[in-house]
Design a protein around this motif. Sequence first.
Motif, PDB file in Angstrom:
ATOM      1  N   PHE A   1       0.838  -1.202   0.000  1.00 10.15           N
ATOM      2  CA  PHE A   1       0.000   0.000   0.000  1.00 10.15           C
ATOM      3  C   PHE A   1       0.872   1.251   0.000  1.00 10.15           C
ATOM      4  CE2 PHE A   1      -2.092   3.361   2.510  1.00 10.15           C
ATOM      5  CZ  PHE A   1      -3.200   3.595   1.702  1.00 10.15           C
ATOM      6  N   GLY A   2       1.876   1.259   0.848  1.00  7.54           N
ATOM      7  CA  GLY A   2       2.774   2.416   0.903  1.00  7.54           C
ATOM      8  C   GLY A   2       3.525   2.637  -0.392  1.00  7.54           C
ATOM      9  N   ALA A   3       4.016   1.547  -0.971  1.00 12.94           N
ATOM     10  CA  ALA A   3       4.800   1.658  -2.201  1.00 12.94           C
ATOM     11  C   ALA A   3       3.962   2.111  -3.386  1.00 12.94           C
ATOM     12  CB  ALA A   3       5.460   0.315  -2.506  1.00 12.94           C
ATOM     13  N   HIS A   4       2.704   1.661  -3.432  1.00 13.26           N
ATOM     14  CA  HIS A   4       1.886   1.932  -4.614  1.00 13.26           C
ATOM     15  C   HIS A   4       0.893   3.078  -4.453  1.00 13.26           C
ATOM     16  CE1 HIS A   4       3.591  -1.504  -6.609  1.00 13.26           C
ATOM     17  NE2 HIS A   4       3.320  -2.247  -5.546  1.00 13.26           N
ATOM     18  N   MET A   5       0.456   3.335  -3.224  1.00 14.83           N
ATOM     19  CA  MET A   5      -0.597   4.326  -3.023  1.00 14.83           C
ATOM     20  C   MET A   5      -0.095   5.610  -2.349  1.00 14.83           C
ATOM     21  SD  MET A   5      -3.180   2.776  -4.358  1.00 14.83           S
ATOM     22  CE  MET A   5      -4.615   3.653  -3.832  1.00 14.83           C
ATOM     23  N   LEU A   6       0.950   5.503  -1.557  1.00 14.27           N
ATOM     24  CA  LEU A   6       1.367   6.662  -0.768  1.00 14.27           C
ATOM     25  C   LEU A   6       2.604   7.365  -1.307  1.00 14.27           C
ATOM     26  CD1 LEU A   6       0.942   5.341   2.890  1.00 14.27           C
ATOM     27  CD2 LEU A   6      -0.610   6.809   1.597  1.00 14.27           C
ATOM     28  N   LYS A   7       3.422   6.657  -2.046  1.00 13.93           N
ATOM     29  CA  LYS A   7       4.726   7.194  -2.437  1.00 13.93           C
ATOM     30  C   LYS A   7       4.638   8.585  -3.055  1.00 13.93           C
ATOM     31  CE  LYS A   7       8.888   4.987  -3.245  1.00 13.93           C
ATOM     32  NZ  LYS A   7       9.433   3.691  -3.314  1.00 13.93           N
ATOM     33  N   GLU A   8       3.680   8.811  -3.892  1.00 17.62           N
ATOM     34  CA  GLU A   8       3.538  10.105  -4.559  1.00 17.62           C
ATOM     35  C   GLU A   8       2.822  11.148  -3.697  1.00 17.62           C
ATOM     36  OE1 GLU A   8       5.050  10.550  -7.482  1.00 17.62           O
ATOM     37  OE2 GLU A   8       5.678   8.460  -7.352  1.00 17.62           O
ATOM     38  N   LYS A   9       2.181  10.697  -2.616  1.00 17.83           N
ATOM     39  CA  LYS A   9       1.331  11.589  -1.832  1.00 17.83           C
ATOM     40  C   LYS A   9       1.983  12.151  -0.583  1.00 17.83           C
ATOM     41  CE  LYS A   9      -2.984   9.729  -3.429  1.00 17.83           C
ATOM     42  NZ  LYS A   9      -3.393   8.471  -3.811  1.00 17.83           N
ATOM     43  N   ILE A  10       2.956  11.430   0.008  1.00 19.49           N
ATOM     44  CA  ILE A  10       3.433  11.865   1.325  1.00 19.49           C
ATOM     45  C   ILE A  10       4.894  12.296   1.353  1.00 19.49           C
ATOM     46  CG2 ILE A  10       1.685  10.557   2.556  1.00 19.49           C
ATOM     47  CD1 ILE A  10       3.834   8.511   3.295  1.00 19.49           C
ATOM     48  N   GLY A  11       5.630  12.144   0.299  1.00 24.21           N
ATOM     49  CA  GLY A  11       7.008  12.622   0.266  1.00 24.21           C
ATOM     50  C   GLY A  11       8.029  11.595   0.715  1.00 24.21           C
ATOM     51  N   ALA A  12       9.264  11.827   0.342  1.00 27.69           N
ATOM     52  CA  ALA A  12      10.345  10.866   0.569  1.00 27.69           C
ATOM     53  C   ALA A  12      10.632  10.637   2.050  1.00 27.69           C
ATOM     54  CB  ALA A  12      11.607  11.316  -0.154  1.00 27.69           C
ATOM     55  N   ASP A  13      10.665  11.695   2.850  1.00 27.76           N
ATOM     56  CA  ASP A  13      10.950  11.532   4.282  1.00 27.76           C
ATOM     57  C   ASP A  13       9.861  10.718   4.972  1.00 27.76           C
ATOM     58  OD1 ASP A  13      13.296  12.960   4.021  1.00 27.76           O
ATOM     59  OD2 ASP A  13      12.449  14.838   4.810  1.00 27.76           O
TER      60      ASP A  13
END
Length: 128
Positions: free
Chosen positions: A22-34
């Motif tokens: 979920f993090g890799a596919h859904m959040l990566k673009e939304k929450i930033g690298a840090d």
Amino acid sequence: MQRKWMMLGAVLTMLSVAIGAFGAHMLKEKIGADAIAVYETGVQYHMIHAIGLLIIGLTAGQLGPSTKLKWAARLLFIGIIIFSGSLYVLSISGIKILGAITPIGGVAFIVGWLLLAIDVWQRGRDRS
């Protein structure tokens, strides 16, 4: 005891894979690298300690149940909830105060692993 902790370990391991995906596919673009780095730390510790529950279950099967093993399993489970859970929520929400409770989960992990080591050491000596 063995069956309970192995089943919970397997379910939590599966959940760590799902949460990581979920993090890799859904959040990566939304929450930033840090924030993703914080999230991934939560996933990593979640997986390692879910496998720890499987190890405790196997140990209970080999040596029999014990109070120390029960507490070791409980503490790893609590650690997953507090440590990884706080990192998941922190990374998604940005609520920094959650970082203050993360170390409580870390202490639960440390004490859980210590109890496992003590239990195996003490009961292993009795078998020699």
